[in-house]
Design an enzyme around this catalytic site. Sequence first.
Site, PDB file in Angstrom:
ATOM      1  N   ARG A 111       0.807  -1.208   0.000  1.00 39.82           N
ATOM      2  CA  ARG A 111       0.000   0.000   0.000  1.00 39.82           C
ATOM      3  C   ARG A 111       0.844   1.263   0.000  1.00 39.82           C
ATOM      4  O   ARG A 111       0.449   2.313  -0.509  1.00 39.82           O
ATOM      5  CB  ARG A 111      -0.919  -0.010   1.231  1.00 39.82           C
ATOM      6  N   ASP A 147     -12.163  -2.539   3.681  1.00 36.22           N
ATOM      7  CA  ASP A 147     -12.787  -2.589   2.352  1.00 36.22           C
ATOM      8  C   ASP A 147     -11.754  -2.477   1.232  1.00 36.22           C
ATOM      9  O   ASP A 147     -11.875  -1.643   0.330  1.00 36.22           O
ATOM     10  CB  ASP A 147     -13.831  -1.482   2.231  1.00 36.22           C
ATOM     11  N   GLU A 148     -10.732  -3.317   1.299  1.00 32.97           N
ATOM     12  CA  GLU A 148      -9.725  -3.390   0.232  1.00 32.97           C
ATOM     13  C   GLU A 148      -9.932  -4.647  -0.600  1.00 32.97           C
ATOM     14  O   GLU A 148     -10.503  -5.627  -0.136  1.00 32.97           O
ATOM     15  CB  GLU A 148      -8.322  -3.457   0.829  1.00 32.97           C
ATOM     16  N   TRP A 149      -9.394  -4.622  -1.796  1.00 34.65           N
ATOM     17  CA  TRP A 149      -9.291  -5.810  -2.645  1.00 34.65           C
ATOM     18  C   TRP A 149     -10.636  -6.449  -2.978  1.00 34.65           C
ATOM     19  O   TRP A 149     -10.695  -7.615  -3.361  1.00 34.65           O
ATOM     20  CB  TRP A 149      -8.371  -6.861  -1.997  1.00 34.65           C
TER      21      TRP A 149
END
Length: 323
Positions: free
Chosen positions: A9, A179-181
């Site tokens: 990130r 709330d990634e990927w």
Amino acid sequence: MSYPSRIGRLTRTLTRAAAVTAAGALMVAGLAAQPAAAGGGGGHHRGGHHGHRHADPKTVVYVEVNNYDFRNVADYSLKNSKRPAFDMAMIFAANINYDVDKKKAYLHLNERVTETLENAKTQIRPVQAKGTKVLLSILGNHQGAGFANFPTYQAADAFAAELAAAVKKYRLDGIDLDDEWSEYGVNGTGQPNDYSFVYFIKALRHRLGKDKLITFYNIGPSGERTVYRGFKAGWLLDYAYNPYYGSWQPPQIPGLKQRQLGAAAVDLTTTDNALAVEMAQRTVRERFGVYVTYNLTDQDHSAYLSGITRALKGKSTVYRPQR
């Protein structure tokens, strides 16, 4: 499916409607007039170590259980005290997956997460015994399912029920949301909508009750959709964090107070220690309530952590392996 490490990130650029069912709309609209006392506004999760001043900021640690044992968290305490160095520890990470045939999101636990949970006696209970709250972090998994595209309240509630069942089964202290990927749109899934995240937080709080924690790693489309028809997801959240390690970025979540926000975030293996200490001092000075750390390995991090905890809590960190 494996997921990328959060270390990647640091090298990325920072980036940031469907029809609503009548029942779901009425449910949220009714809540808007009366914010819940639990979650974001509740005092029962907080409280100071020193009654004569503001509570010490909470320390959070994320542990990549694919690589390291979660029980390492219990190895750290504050010098000359029985207090843990970490107030909250995240099992990173379970996933929100998507069942193409049933067209629904479901909870997925990979092999190492399952091993951590099933061996709670040696992996989790020693951490909780020190006074650290243990949360299960839920992460997108490239399948199109996420917290921001539930099509109805009922769909959000079904996933919330799975999370609540896991918390109960493994005697955890709450859920952390990342709330990634998610890759919204994959497998024919919907794009983020305005109401999904609010519906989901409402459903999750209802399922977990007021005594469990719900925290939010402020990244992805959910972070931009925290208010719907006057109802603020922040009313039901306990804490929200900056997700970019080595930076200072206060989350902007309506309904959350300063003491519920983590503006500082550091990677214990890559962020310069002087910067980490400086941000800890700033956390106290500006009265933010949380300080986030990531990537606790099986090595001794006490020297690095001591500068942080001295600034946050007035005590150095001591490393005592539990085995």
